[in-house]
Design an enzyme around this catalytic site. Structure first.
Site, PDB file in Angstrom:
ATOM      1  N   GLY A  31       0.825  -1.200   0.000  1.00  0.00           N
ATOM      2  CA  GLY A  31       0.000   0.000   0.000  1.00  0.00           C
ATOM      3  C   GLY A  31       0.860   1.250   0.000  1.00  0.00           C
ATOM      4  N   CYS A  32       0.233   2.387  -0.315  1.00  0.00           N
ATOM      5  CA  CYS A  32       0.966   3.649  -0.422  1.00  0.00           C
ATOM      6  C   CYS A  32       1.455   4.136   0.943  1.00  0.00           C
ATOM      7  CB  CYS A  32       0.108   4.697  -1.111  1.00  0.00           C
ATOM      8  SG  CYS A  32      -1.565   4.866  -0.446  1.00  0.00           S
ATOM      9  N   TYR A  33       0.570   4.161   1.927  1.00  0.00           N
ATOM     10  CA  TYR A  33       1.003   4.550   3.261  1.00  0.00           C
ATOM     11  C   TYR A  33       2.094   3.616   3.807  1.00  0.00           C
ATOM     12  CZ  TYR A  33      -2.816   7.958   4.060  1.00  0.00           C
ATOM     13  OH  TYR A  33      -3.660   9.041   4.019  1.00  0.00           O
ATOM     14  N   GLU A  79       6.506  10.606  -1.232  1.00  0.00           N
ATOM     15  CA  GLU A  79       6.376   9.768  -2.429  1.00  0.00           C
ATOM     16  C   GLU A  79       5.102  10.177  -3.153  1.00  0.00           C
ATOM     17  OE1 GLU A  79       5.907   5.819  -0.766  1.00  0.00           O
ATOM     18  OE2 GLU A  79       3.742   6.073  -0.610  1.00  0.00           O
TER      19      GLU A  79
END
EC number: 1.2.1.38
Length: 347
Positions: free
Chosen positions: A154-156, A317
């Site tokens: 995931g992004c987090y 990011e």
């Protein structure tokens, strides 16, 4: 460079659009299938005019039928689908001989019970969990290269794990004191109609959400626990901010007694000095989302607060890039023996 026949399943969302942007011009990709129930039959360039005149943009969206996808000759499929939906398609494509890179949460966790706890329903394919490799390229490049099922993070989690993992592996911080605060652009919620995500609701505003038990905590704590060699529980506080895309994360933790602050920089350098997509800003460096937008880079800085004895880790990011599509393409490159940077050398 050999071209791999590639499919994107769920190609009409924000992550799917990012995958299209990267794969249409990737020197090692022949895009043979892009699926969308809503857009089936329409050329990619009609749904996303930005791709007009891009090579391959005349390809039409198709229904997400596993037999039809396999019939295109696809060798690998990216799944940009919601959790709970991806697992069924993944199994069908694996059975038909395709390698799968899944960008949903369906295969990120090793324990089906933890999945049910955080996602609110039984895992749809628990027998595949041991087959999946958690696709963090800077940590598991060798196993990713051999995998036929990659669970892209995931992004987090990416924004928290990459700065923190080296410190836990080298036992520099007290993991019981970890607090991660993240801020994400609105595209992280997906391309859907939602009152809370309308422009007038998000613009000129910032708010926390998913507190105190955001779903991404499950994979964050899993990977931190592996690095630490013991169970790790942290506080994670995500926030929505009025950006299209981007994540900035500040993570703090107490330095263990006797550990010199300089060890933080040394651990990060040791872990990432050779990494293509981790840019270390050093002590005092404060990453900015504008410098990573539309790239696969994650920028990491750090500082030590002598008053509190806390290490401050800072990262930025693009949530659709390094946090999703870009990172998945990075795994694709490893799986097919391409340079890790293939199709990703954009600044």
């Amino acid at each position: 460079m050999q071209r791999i026949r590639t499919a994107i399943v769920g190609a009409s969302g924000y992550t799917g659009m990012e995958l299209l942007r990267l794969l249409l011009t990737h020197p090692g990709v022949e895009l043979v299938a892009a699926t969308s129930r809503q857009e089936a039959g329409k050329p990619l360039s009609a749904v996303f005019p930005r791709f007009n005149r891009a090579p391959g943009a005349e390809l039409a969206f198709m229904e997400p039928d596993p037999d039809a996808i396999a019939a295109t000759g696809a060798e690998v499929a990216f799944l940009a689908l919601p959790h709970g939906v991806a697992a069924e398609i993944a199994r069908a494509l694996l059975d038909r001989g395709l390698r799968v890179i899944d960008l949903s949460a369906d295969f990120r966790l090793r324990d089906a019970a933890v999945y049910e706890e955080f996602y609110g329903h039984a895992h749809p394919a628990p027998d595949l969990l041991t087959r999946a490799v958690y696709g963090l390229p800077e940590v598991r490049s060798e196993t990713i290269a051999k995998a036929d099922l990659v669970a892209s993070p995931g992004c987090y989690p990416t924004s928290i794990l990459l700065p923190l993992l080296p410190l836990l592996r080298e036992k520099l911080v007290d993991h019981s004191t970890v607090v991660a605060n993240s801020m994400s652009g609105v595209s992280g919620a997906g391309r859907k109609a939602d009152l809370s995500l309308l422009y007038v609701e998000c613009n000129e505003s910032a708010r926390a959400y998913g507190v105190p038990k955001h779903r991404h905590l499950s994979e964050i704590e899993q990977e931190l626990s592996i690095a630490a060699g013991e169970k790790v529980t942290i506080s994670f506080l995500p926030h929505l901010i009025p950006l299209n895309a981007g994540i900035v994360t500040t993570t703090t933790a107490k330095l263990l007694p006797g550990v010199a602050p300089e060890r933080i920089g040394e651990a990060l350098e040791s872990a990432y000095a050779e990494s293509e997509f981790v840019r270390l800003l050093g002590r005092g460096g404060c990453p900015d989302t504008k410098n990573v937008a539309r790239t696969n880079f994650i920028d990491i800085g750090w500082q030590f607060d002598a008053r509190t004895g806390r290490v401050i880790l800072l990262s930025a990011e693009d949530n659709l890039g390094k946090g999703a599509g870009g990172q998945a393409v990075q795994s694709f490159n490893l799986m097919h023996g391409f340079p890790e940077t293939a199709g990703l050398q954009n600044f």
